[in-house]
Design a protein around this motif. Structure first.
Motif, PDB file in Angstrom:
ATOM      1  N   LEU A 130       0.763  -1.474   0.062  1.00  0.00           N
ATOM      2  CA  LEU A 130      -0.159  -0.150   0.134  1.00  0.00           C
ATOM      3  C   LEU A 130       0.771   1.452  -0.375  1.00  0.00           C
ATOM      4  CD1 LEU A 130      -2.957  -1.404   2.183  1.00  0.00           C
ATOM      5  CD2 LEU A 130      -3.156  -1.073   0.284  1.00  0.00           C
ATOM      6  N   GLY A 131       0.666   1.926   1.251  1.00  0.00           N
ATOM      7  CA  GLY A 131       1.354   3.655   1.066  1.00  0.00           C
ATOM      8  C   GLY A 131       2.643   2.786   1.870  1.00  0.00           C
ATOM      9  N   GLU A 132       3.269   1.853   1.922  1.00  0.00           N
ATOM     10  CA  GLU A 132       5.322   1.644   1.731  1.00  0.00           C
ATOM     11  C   GLU A 132       5.565   2.459   2.937  1.00  0.00           C
ATOM     12  OE1 GLU A 132       6.962   2.105  -1.626  1.00  0.00           O
ATOM     13  OE2 GLU A 132       6.515   0.090  -2.483  1.00  0.00           O
ATOM     14  N   TYR A 133       4.512   2.189   4.343  1.00  0.00           N
ATOM     15  CA  TYR A 133       5.510   2.887   5.426  1.00  0.00           C
ATOM     16  C   TYR A 133       6.322   1.509   5.848  1.00  0.00           C
ATOM     17  CZ  TYR A 133       1.595   6.792   5.449  1.00  0.00           C
ATOM     18  OH  TYR A 133       1.308   7.945   4.535  1.00  0.00           O
ATOM     19  N   ASN A 134       7.367   2.883   6.992  1.00  0.00           N
ATOM     20  CA  ASN A 134       8.466   1.355   7.123  1.00  0.00           C
ATOM     21  C   ASN A 134       7.596   1.013   9.049  1.00  0.00           C
ATOM     22  OD1 ASN A 134       9.035   3.369   9.358  1.00  0.00           O
ATOM     23  ND2 ASN A 134      10.777   4.246   8.532  1.00  0.00           N
ATOM     24  N   GLY A 135       8.664   0.085   9.144  1.00  0.00           N
ATOM     25  CA  GLY A 135       8.108  -0.408  10.130  1.00  0.00           C
ATOM     26  C   GLY A 135       8.163   0.388  11.612  1.00  0.00           C
ATOM     27  N   THR A 136       8.376   1.573  11.941  1.00  0.00           N
ATOM     28  CA  THR A 136       8.397   2.527  12.813  1.00  0.00           C
ATOM     29  C   THR A 136       7.040   3.480  12.547  1.00  0.00           C
ATOM     30  OG1 THR A 136      11.158   2.854  12.429  1.00  0.00           O
ATOM     31  CG2 THR A 136       8.941   4.527  13.969  1.00  0.00           C
ATOM     32  N   THR A 186      -0.849   0.427   7.129  1.00  0.00           N
ATOM     33  CA  THR A 186      -0.747  -1.047   7.440  1.00  0.00           C
ATOM     34  C   THR A 186      -1.914  -2.009   7.279  1.00  0.00           C
ATOM     35  OG1 THR A 186      -1.540  -0.898   9.742  1.00  0.00           O
ATOM     36  CG2 THR A 186       0.659  -0.943   9.778  1.00  0.00           C
ATOM     37  N   GLY A 187      -3.346  -1.630   6.808  1.00  0.00           N
ATOM     38  CA  GLY A 187      -3.982  -2.784   6.240  1.00  0.00           C
ATOM     39  C   GLY A 187      -4.751  -2.171   7.171  1.00  0.00           C
ATOM     40  N   VAL A 188      -4.635  -1.956   8.496  1.00  0.00           N
ATOM     41  CA  VAL A 188      -5.370  -1.472  10.059  1.00  0.00           C
ATOM     42  C   VAL A 188      -5.538  -2.491  10.648  1.00  0.00           C
ATOM     43  CG1 VAL A 188      -6.879  -1.266  11.213  1.00  0.00           C
ATOM     44  CG2 VAL A 188      -6.091   0.548   9.386  1.00  0.00           C
ATOM     45  N   SER A 189      -5.010  -3.072  11.805  1.00  0.00           N
ATOM     46  CA  SER A 189      -5.065  -4.441  12.430  1.00  0.00           C
ATOM     47  C   SER A 189      -6.176  -4.244  13.428  1.00  0.00           C
ATOM     48  CB  SER A 189      -3.638  -5.095  12.872  1.00  0.00           C
ATOM     49  OG  SER A 189      -4.386  -6.221  13.805  1.00  0.00           O
TER      50      SER A 189
END
Length: 235
Positions: A130-136, A186-189
């Protein structure tokens, strides 16, 4: 008459199954493309409406947690015993796997079906997601969104809340709001079970990254419960 453990287990199993089947199904079947499908807003409402529907269907049986982070939060807030939360979490996880399995059975029988990376509505982050946000960013978002989600749950179900009959609606709409903001990240969890179910079937990066969607929601839920119990509930 007191509700049996089996009835509560079954309610949590079925409620989580519905959440995963309908929420993730909206993304996989109805489509994230707003031109030909329901778009991100539609997916957001699918998750929220699933919670609203299940809140009124099984809320009087189990409280409709359908989310291990909520059950953990209830223990920290002193509203639930750890032993009861344990079998809730087992039911929720099994329900999520069953929901993802049913979704797979449906979509895999489409002629053009292809099991791609992060399939079946799996949560994730990083390059290619998706938006390619990092792990942080992903961890912060999941922890904060869960913190907010649990505050709504604690407040709307509080005995001090004169509008308690609308708790299911408030909780569902708060999940819609969280999805509107967070899907691209994250797609939201905000729900470990919701992430575990699709990840087990999808494998690959989804399964490698699922730890994030167990850890971050639990951190957020624990902090939210602590703030509610030590500060807000005493107001």
């Amino acid at each position: 008459m007191e509700t049996t453990k089996f009835a509560k287990f079954t309610a949590e199993f079925l409620g989580t199954l519905v959440l995963v089947l309908m929420g993730c199904g909206s993304a996989v079947i109805a489509g994230a493309d707003g031109t030909t499908g329901v778009g991100l807003l539609g997916i957001s409402f699918a998750f929220g409406l699933s919670v609203v529907a299940m809140a009124y269907a099984i809320g009087h049986i189990s409280g409709c947690h359908i989310n291990p982070a909520i059950s953990v939060g209830m223990v920290v807030a002193g509203r639930m015993k750890a032993a009861e939360a344990a079998y809730y979490i087992i039911a929720q996880t099994l329900g999520a796997i069953a929901g993802a399995g049913l979704l797979y059975l449906i979509v895999s029988n489409q002629a053009i079906f292809e099991m791609k990376e992060w399939a079946l509505g799996s949560n994730g982050w990083g390059k290619g997601y998706l938006g390619e946000y990092n792990g942080t960013a992903a961890f912060i978002a999941e922890a904060i969104f869960t913190f907010i989600f649990l505050l709504v749950i604690f407040g709307s179900t509080s005995t001090k809340n004169i509008n308690g009959g609308f708790a299911g609606l408030a909780i569902g709409l708060s999940l819609v709001l969280i999805h509107i903001v967070g899907i691209k990240i994250t797609g939201v969890s905000v729900n470990p079970a919701r992430s575990i179910g699709p990840a087990i079937l999808a494998g690959g990066e989804a399964l490698k990254q699922v730890w994030m969607f167990i850890a971050a929601p639990i951190v957020g839920a624990t902090l939210s419960a602590a703030v509610w119990r030590s500060v807000l509930e005493k107001s």
